[in-house]
Write a protein that holds these residues in place. Sequence first.
Motif, PDB file in Angstrom:
ATOM      1  N   PHE A  56       0.857  -1.190   0.000  1.00  0.00           N
ATOM      2  CA  PHE A  56       0.000   0.000   0.000  1.00  0.00           C
ATOM      3  C   PHE A  56       0.891   1.236   0.000  1.00  0.00           C
ATOM      4  O   PHE A  56       2.067   1.175   0.359  1.00  0.00           O
ATOM      5  CB  PHE A  56      -0.923   0.013   1.222  1.00  0.00           C
ATOM      6  CG  PHE A  56      -0.188   0.239   2.519  1.00  0.00           C
ATOM      7  CD1 PHE A  56       0.067   1.518   2.968  1.00  0.00           C
ATOM      8  CD2 PHE A  56       0.266  -0.839   3.267  1.00  0.00           C
ATOM      9  CE1 PHE A  56       0.762   1.738   4.141  1.00  0.00           C
ATOM     10  CE2 PHE A  56       0.964  -0.630   4.455  1.00  0.00           C
ATOM     11  CZ  PHE A  56       1.222   0.661   4.890  1.00  0.00           C
ATOM     12  N   GLU A  57       0.330   2.372  -0.416  1.00  0.00           N
ATOM     13  CA  GLU A  57       1.093   3.605  -0.393  1.00  0.00           C
ATOM     14  C   GLU A  57       0.276   4.656   0.332  1.00  0.00           C
ATOM     15  O   GLU A  57      -0.916   4.837   0.066  1.00  0.00           O
ATOM     16  CB  GLU A  57       1.410   4.063  -1.816  1.00  0.00           C
ATOM     17  CG  GLU A  57       2.427   5.176  -1.817  1.00  0.00           C
ATOM     18  CD  GLU A  57       3.102   5.376  -3.173  1.00  0.00           C
ATOM     19  OE1 GLU A  57       2.907   4.564  -4.078  1.00  0.00           O
ATOM     20  OE2 GLU A  57       3.817   6.380  -3.291  1.00  0.00           O
ATOM     21  N   PHE A  58       0.881   5.319   1.306  1.00  0.00           N
ATOM     22  CA  PHE A  58       0.176   6.331   2.084  1.00  0.00           C
ATOM     23  C   PHE A  58       1.130   7.481   2.356  1.00  0.00           C
ATOM     24  O   PHE A  58       2.219   7.276   2.906  1.00  0.00           O
ATOM     25  CB  PHE A  58      -0.314   5.714   3.408  1.00  0.00           C
ATOM     26  CG  PHE A  58      -1.136   6.669   4.230  1.00  0.00           C
ATOM     27  CD1 PHE A  58      -2.445   6.970   3.872  1.00  0.00           C
ATOM     28  CD2 PHE A  58      -0.596   7.275   5.346  1.00  0.00           C
ATOM     29  CE1 PHE A  58      -3.205   7.847   4.622  1.00  0.00           C
ATOM     30  CE2 PHE A  58      -1.347   8.153   6.103  1.00  0.00           C
ATOM     31  CZ  PHE A  58      -2.655   8.438   5.744  1.00  0.00           C
ATOM     32  N   GLY A  59       0.716   8.689   1.944  1.00  0.00           N
ATOM     33  CA  GLY A  59       1.542   9.877   2.198  1.00  0.00           C
ATOM     34  C   GLY A  59       2.933   9.753   1.586  1.00  0.00           C
ATOM     35  O   GLY A  59       3.913  10.202   2.176  1.00  0.00           O
ATOM     36  N   GLY A  60       2.984   9.072   0.439  1.00  0.00           N
ATOM     37  CA  GLY A  60       4.270   8.951  -0.243  1.00  0.00           C
ATOM     38  C   GLY A  60       5.142   7.835   0.315  1.00  0.00           C
ATOM     39  O   GLY A  60       6.234   7.566  -0.186  1.00  0.00           O
ATOM     40  N   VAL A  61       4.649   7.152   1.382  1.00  0.00           N
ATOM     41  CA  VAL A  61       5.436   6.060   1.961  1.00  0.00           C
ATOM     42  C   VAL A  61       4.825   4.733   1.535  1.00  0.00           C
ATOM     43  O   VAL A  61       3.624   4.519   1.654  1.00  0.00           O
ATOM     44  CB  VAL A  61       5.454   6.150   3.508  1.00  0.00           C
ATOM     45  CG1 VAL A  61       6.275   5.005   4.095  1.00  0.00           C
ATOM     46  CG2 VAL A  61       5.997   7.485   3.961  1.00  0.00           C
ATOM     47  N   LYS A  62       5.675   3.847   1.028  1.00  0.00           N
ATOM     48  CA  LYS A  62       5.200   2.535   0.599  1.00  0.00           C
ATOM     49  C   LYS A  62       5.404   1.532   1.722  1.00  0.00           C
ATOM     50  O   LYS A  62       6.404   1.587   2.436  1.00  0.00           O
ATOM     51  CB  LYS A  62       5.983   2.069  -0.633  1.00  0.00           C
ATOM     52  CG  LYS A  62       5.479   2.649  -1.915  1.00  0.00           C
ATOM     53  CD  LYS A  62       6.157   1.975  -3.088  1.00  0.00           C
ATOM     54  CE  LYS A  62       5.624   2.543  -4.395  1.00  0.00           C
ATOM     55  NZ  LYS A  62       6.309   2.009  -5.545  1.00  0.00           N
TER      56      LYS A  62
END
Length: 226
Positions: free
Chosen positions: A208-214
């Motif tokens: 998943f990717e959230f706020g540019g963090v994978k």
Amino acid sequence: MEDTTKLNTSKLGTKKYWDDFYSLERGNFKENPEDTGECWFNDNDAEQRMVDFVTENLAEFDNKESKVIDLGTGNGHLLFALCEDDFAATMLGVDYSEESVRFAKEIAASKEYDVSFAQADIFDASWNPGEFDIVLDKGTLDAIALSGLTVGENKRPVVEVYHTVIEKILKKNGVFLITSCNFTQEELTKIVQSEHLEVWETIKYPVFEFGGVKGSTICSIAFVKK
Ligand SMILES: C[S@@+](CC[C@H](N)C(=O)[O-])C[C@H]1O[C@@H](n2cnc3c(N)ncnc32)[C@H](O)[C@@H]1O
């Protein structure tokens, strides 16, 4: 920098929690023999991925002479899934909860799975089950990390000595396959990797990717004993 391998304590880290949990599941199973209990990390398909990993990558151990142990086996489902995939190794599930062991034995008897179960605290220094070709852990280190317990005279945190338990029971060139949802791949590697245990493979999960963090909510790593 904060050491993220140290988690807060929780009731999931107590033996009482698991005794009560498996007692309830035993009751459900008595009423409905099709209800064999919770399959931990089912949402991520972790169990089937672990089984596929073993059957595809560890086929050399697909015979009765090879030995597999599942640490903190719970309802024994992971080992039963290996049986369902016709993996032929001699299998043992251990858990410190007597209720878990009773439950797993009842399921094995009713479904005629050729798997043994025994009660043991894996941190008990007198526990010596022998050596195994494959050691499995699905969610057990996660529970252990929530216990806040220590072992020995030096009172070392259980997470810190966990790798020594694996080293004790894993044969040379044997494989330790662990799945965690509490630790990242980096954290899990840091906990388990040692002079004797090195990372061999990982199981891939959707990212998943959230706020540019994978990231992934779960990870499985296979270590090999040198
Ligand atoms: C999250 S559950 C996972 C159960 C099972 N592996 C599964 O995937 O369904 C954690 C299990 O670890 C067991 N456990 C925790 N600490 C243990 C210890 N020190 N020795 C043996 N079993 C332990 C608990 O009783 C419980 O069955």
